[in-house]
Design a protein around this motif. Structure first.
Motif, PDB file in Angstrom:
ATOM      1  N   ILE A 139       0.763  -1.243  -0.149  1.00  0.00           N
ATOM      2  CA  ILE A 139       0.095   0.125  -0.041  1.00  0.00           C
ATOM      3  C   ILE A 139       0.692   1.150  -0.293  1.00  0.00           C
ATOM      4  O   ILE A 139       0.540   2.227  -0.720  1.00  0.00           O
ATOM      5  CB  ILE A 139      -0.818  -0.019   1.083  1.00  0.00           C
ATOM      6  N   SER A 140       1.893   1.161   0.843  1.00  0.00           N
ATOM      7  CA  SER A 140       2.707   2.396   0.933  1.00  0.00           C
ATOM      8  C   SER A 140       3.178   2.546  -0.438  1.00  0.00           C
ATOM      9  O   SER A 140       3.506   3.807  -0.982  1.00  0.00           O
ATOM     10  CB  SER A 140       3.725   2.329   1.982  1.00  0.00           C
ATOM     11  N   GLY A 156       0.913   4.220  -2.783  1.00  0.00           N
ATOM     12  CA  GLY A 156       0.714   5.431  -2.467  1.00  0.00           C
ATOM     13  C   GLY A 156       1.870   6.290  -2.917  1.00  0.00           C
ATOM     14  O   GLY A 156       1.608   7.325  -3.438  1.00  0.00           O
ATOM     15  N   PHE A 157       3.015   5.823  -2.652  1.00  0.00           N
ATOM     16  CA  PHE A 157       4.316   6.593  -3.078  1.00  0.00           C
ATOM     17  C   PHE A 157       4.229   6.878  -4.441  1.00  0.00           C
ATOM     18  O   PHE A 157       4.635   7.758  -4.952  1.00  0.00           O
ATOM     19  CB  PHE A 157       5.546   6.121  -2.426  1.00  0.00           C
ATOM     20  N   ILE A 164       2.042   6.698  -6.723  1.00  0.00           N
ATOM     21  CA  ILE A 164       0.795   7.768  -7.249  1.00  0.00           C
ATOM     22  C   ILE A 164       1.352   9.090  -6.812  1.00  0.00           C
ATOM     23  O   ILE A 164       0.877  10.140  -7.497  1.00  0.00           O
ATOM     24  CB  ILE A 164      -0.552   7.174  -6.493  1.00  0.00           C
ATOM     25  N   GLY A 165       1.696   9.250  -5.562  1.00  0.00           N
ATOM     26  CA  GLY A 165       2.126  10.655  -4.931  1.00  0.00           C
ATOM     27  C   GLY A 165       3.317  10.947  -6.056  1.00  0.00           C
ATOM     28  O   GLY A 165       3.310  12.518  -6.269  1.00  0.00           O
ATOM     29  N   VAL A 166       4.246  10.577  -6.324  1.00  0.00           N
ATOM     30  CA  VAL A 166       5.287  10.984  -7.099  1.00  0.00           C
ATOM     31  C   VAL A 166       4.619  11.465  -8.503  1.00  0.00           C
ATOM     32  O   VAL A 166       4.948  12.795  -9.167  1.00  0.00           O
ATOM     33  CB  VAL A 166       6.436   9.854  -7.383  1.00  0.00           C
ATOM     34  N   LEU A 213       1.474  12.466  -9.215  1.00  0.00           N
ATOM     35  CA  LEU A 213       0.648  13.462  -8.880  1.00  0.00           C
ATOM     36  C   LEU A 213       1.459  14.672  -8.818  1.00  0.00           C
ATOM     37  O   LEU A 213       1.273  15.735  -9.155  1.00  0.00           O
ATOM     38  CB  LEU A 213      -0.275  13.085  -7.671  1.00  0.00           C
ATOM     39  N   GLY A 214       2.705  14.558  -7.712  1.00  0.00           N
ATOM     40  CA  GLY A 214       3.459  15.538  -7.272  1.00  0.00           C
ATOM     41  C   GLY A 214       4.067  16.423  -8.572  1.00  0.00           C
ATOM     42  O   GLY A 214       3.913  17.415  -8.787  1.00  0.00           O
ATOM     43  N   SER A 215       4.686  15.417  -9.593  1.00  0.00           N
ATOM     44  CA  SER A 215       5.402  15.857 -10.646  1.00  0.00           C
ATOM     45  C   SER A 215       4.649  16.618 -11.509  1.00  0.00           C
ATOM     46  O   SER A 215       4.906  17.557 -11.984  1.00  0.00           O
ATOM     47  CB  SER A 215       6.240  14.857 -11.162  1.00  0.00           C
TER      48      SER A 215
END
Lengths: 44, 257
Positions: free
Chosen positions: A13-14, A17-18, A20-22, A24-26
């Protein structure tokens, strides 16, 4: 109901999430900077 | 740490924490991607397959101070449309590029006119000291003359000059060099320094640009042999004040009997 996560699921899960976060963030940073450059001169 | 997470954990908590971490880490590649898209001409070259233009631009002073987007400004929706085009109809060769992009005249004036350096910040950005070092063309004699005139000729587009495959008749259009009439407008930088003759991005005016507005002059023996700029180039560089002073001096000379 809130069962503790197993180590395997925690990592899974982490990781998801990580990643997807990268993405989204970029995407977010790119879009904001690019739009801030384009809008003042070119408009919508 | 893992034990602490396990104790508290709900999968959404872990997911949110990982998402936040990812967002923070993702900011850096996002910025590098922006830098690539905005400052690196290779991004544009993916579709605008004109390496000769990029070479001309990068070798010029403009290549050190500006980016593609600085001059080729367009709407946000055009960027989105082009993103789609990149996937389904990406040009393969220069002949697939069918138009000469429009460049706002204010862009040139931002650096090259004495009172234009106001509202066009380039990516550079150039310092005021550097801007002051650039010769201001509106202070030179023939540039000033041209900038104070109007024309009813259209700004050139590539398609207006393209040779049609119909034999000698097609050449007539090229010789007339796109003398299509339109609404009267002030002469701008792109009339001489842009259009199809500037596909190489070197921005030098060519004799064809002169012939467009001075069609009769191009038939003179001197022009046919040596071109326009051999004699007139200096007048585009010499300060207008020098010419005015010379004329004033000449008018004050005593008349010969």
């Amino acid at each position: 109901m809130n069962r503790p996560l197993s180590r395997r699921n925690l990592i899974l899960i982490s990781s998801i999430g990580f990643v997807i976060g990268v993405l989204l963030g970029s995407g977010l940073v790119f879009s904001i900077l690019f739009i801030m450059k384009v809008l003042p001169h070119g408009g919508l | 740490m893992i034990k602490w997470l396990k104790r508290r954990s709900h999968w959404s908590f872990v997911l949110i924490a990982a998402l936040i971490g990812g967002l923070v880490v993702g900011a850096f590649p996002g910025y590098k991607l922006y830098e690539y898209a905005w400052k690196n001409p290779r991004f544009c070259l993916n579709c605008h397959v004109h390496d000769y233009a990029v070479h001309g631009w990068s070798e010029s002073i403009h290549g050190k101070k500006t980016t593609c987007h600085d001059c080729h400004q367009q709407r946000l929706r055009d960027y989105i449309r082009e993103l789609g085009m990149m996937f389904y109809s990406s040009p393969q060769f220069p002949k697939d590029l069918h138009h000469t992009p429009y460049v706002k005249p204010e862009l040139c004036s931002a650096c090259h006119l004495s009172e234009g350096a106001s509202a066009q910040p380039l990516t550079g950005p150039m310092s005021q000291e550097d801007l002051d070092l650039i010769p201001k063309v509106d202070l030179s004699f023939l540039h000033k003359v041209h900038l104070n005139k109007t024309t009813d000729l259209t700004l050139l587009n590539e398609h207006q000059q393209r040779i049609q495959p119909e034999g000698p008749e097609a050449l007539k259009e090229v010789l007339d060099y796109g003398r299509t009439k339109a609404k009267e407008r002030p002469i701008g930088c792109a009339d001489c320094h842009g259009g199809p003759t500037n596909r190489g991005h070197n921005f030098s005016a060519v004799d064809l640009s002169c012939a467009r507005c001075h069609p009769m002059a191009r038939h003179s023996p001197v022009a046919l042999q040596s071109g326009c700029r051999l004699c007139h180039f200096g007048d585009f560089m010499i300060p207008a004040t020098a010419i005015e002073a010379m004329r004033k001096k000449q008018s004050n000379l005593p008349k010969e009997d």
